[in-house]
Design a protein around this motif. Structure first.
Motif, PDB file in Angstrom:
ATOM      1  N   GLY A 261      11.325  -2.390  77.435  1.00  0.00           N
ATOM      2  CA  GLY A 261      11.872  -1.483  78.440  1.00  0.00           C
ATOM      3  C   GLY A 261      12.331  -2.303  79.615  1.00  0.00           C
ATOM      4  N   GLU A 265       9.058  -0.786  83.844  1.00  0.00           N
ATOM      5  CA  GLU A 265       8.451   0.120  82.861  1.00  0.00           C
ATOM      6  C   GLU A 265       7.366  -0.576  82.057  1.00  0.00           C
ATOM      7  N   GLU A 269       3.374   0.292  82.121  1.00  0.00           N
ATOM      8  CA  GLU A 269       2.665   0.619  80.884  1.00  0.00           C
ATOM      9  C   GLU A 269       1.412  -0.247  80.747  1.00  0.00           C
TER      10      GLU A 269
END
Length: 356
Positions: A261, A265, A269
């Protein structure tokens, strides 16, 4: 195998725990002699996190003792200690005994090659694009290992040792090593300096105020975009030399086991999974004191040599030097000893491939 680790910080402790758990015999040497005092009395090295073990480790009384008893030598300490440790080890290294630099930066392998050439000693110098693992030292006998990387770039100086170096690393640390096309590819594969520039620069007040803050959780979209822009500069230099390197997005995905990503992102995560780690709680941090002079500065130099200016990298050096009230460029003690600033791109490429 008998593996002597020159260093006594979190990475050195983590490597020692990994090696002992894999049936090898690690030895630690602390340049100051302070950190390993408890281990020298026979206390076990306790690892938690991705390595759960209590293992015995040998502690060398000096660098000569460490090197003399080794089948392999690993240099595992911040870059600002590389020259000092190489100067201590070089008089005792002998033909054929491999030296691994974890992780390689600032053309340190060339400095070691130069010192060995002065003694007419020939051996494989194995360079890693980053550290095998990440973690924090929790005490004089304790380390918490946050991550063991899935993939790790490796090359050798001279390049003719490439297959031997790859086989050695696989024997010691498992099937995770990816051969790269020489030390220059490794020099352009260490993403920690550019990543830490974005993270530290845009969270500097958190560091200075000693806050406890999630590193992954604070790689916001703005921080992520800066890191991605820095990556564009690095990739342009790599393309000039025709060497293949991973993008920063590939690095985060492969190193920290998260779906591809944006940089933000992927870090968010990691934070959601509880693996985002904590950012530095002091401005006396290697994110700046190591990575600016020994990580960003070599990229700036390569940009000048290739005609691909690393403007953001250079600006980061200047901005953080101003914030710290001192010229961080002057902290690099390796580049001045090599005299490569005036080299052509092809001469430098040949030197990084063959050594001195």
């Amino acid at each position: 195998m008998r593996v002597s680790i020159l260093g006594a910080g979190a990475i050195a402790y983590g490597l020692a725990a990994y090696l002992a758990g894999s049936g090898h015999s690690p030895t630690l040497w602390s340049p100051s002699g302070q950190r390993t005092r408890a281990l020298a009395t026979g206390e076990l090295l306790q690892a938690t996190g991705d390595i759960e073990a209590g293992v015995p480790v040998r502690v060398a009384k000096n660098c000569k003792d460490a090197v003399a008893n080794a089948d392999v030598v690993v240099i595992a300490l911040p870059a600002y200690g590389h020259k000092m440790v190489m100067d201590a080890a070089a008089p005792h290294l002998t033909d054929g005994i491999p030296v691994i630099i974890s992780s390689h930066c600032s053309f340190a392998a060339l400095y070691l090659s130069k010192r060995l050439a002065e003694r007419k000693v020939s051996l494989p110098i194995v360079v890693w694009g980053t550290t095998l693992l990440t973690g924090r030292q929790q005490g004089p006998t304790e380390v918490h290992v946050t991550t063991i990387r899935q993939k790790l770039d490796v090359a050798t100086v001279p390049f003719s040792y490439q297959d031997q170096g790859h086989e050695l690393c696989t024997t010691l640390f498992g099937d995770r090593f990816v051969k790269r096309d020489g030390m220059l590819a490794i020099a352009l594969s260490n993403l920690n300096p550019q990543n830490h520039l974005g993270i530290a620069l845009l969270n500097l007040t958190r560091m200075e105020k000693a806050e406890r803050w999630s590193q992954g959780g604070n790689v916001t979209p703005a921080v992520g975009r800066l890191i991605e822009a820095l990556d564009v500069e690095r990739l342009a230099i790599a393309a000039h030399f025709g060497v293949a390197v991973r993008t920063v997005k590939e690095h985060f995905s492969l190193s920290f086991h998260v779906p591809m990503g944006t940089v933000s992102e992927m870090n968010l995560e990691m934070d959601r999974q509880g693996r985002g780690g904590f950012g530095p709680a002091t401005i006396e941090s290697r994110y700046i004191l190591e990575d600016v002079p020994f990580g960003l500065l070599p990229t700036v130099l390569l940009g000048k040599i290739t005609g691909n200016p690393a403007t953001l990298h250079d600006s980061g050096v200047s901005i953080l030097s101003a914030a710290y009230g001192r010229d961080l460029r002057a902290d690099n003690d390796i580049l001045p000893a090599l005299g490569i600033e005036g080299m052509s791109d092809m001469d430098l490429a040949n030197l990084t491939r063959e050594g001195f």
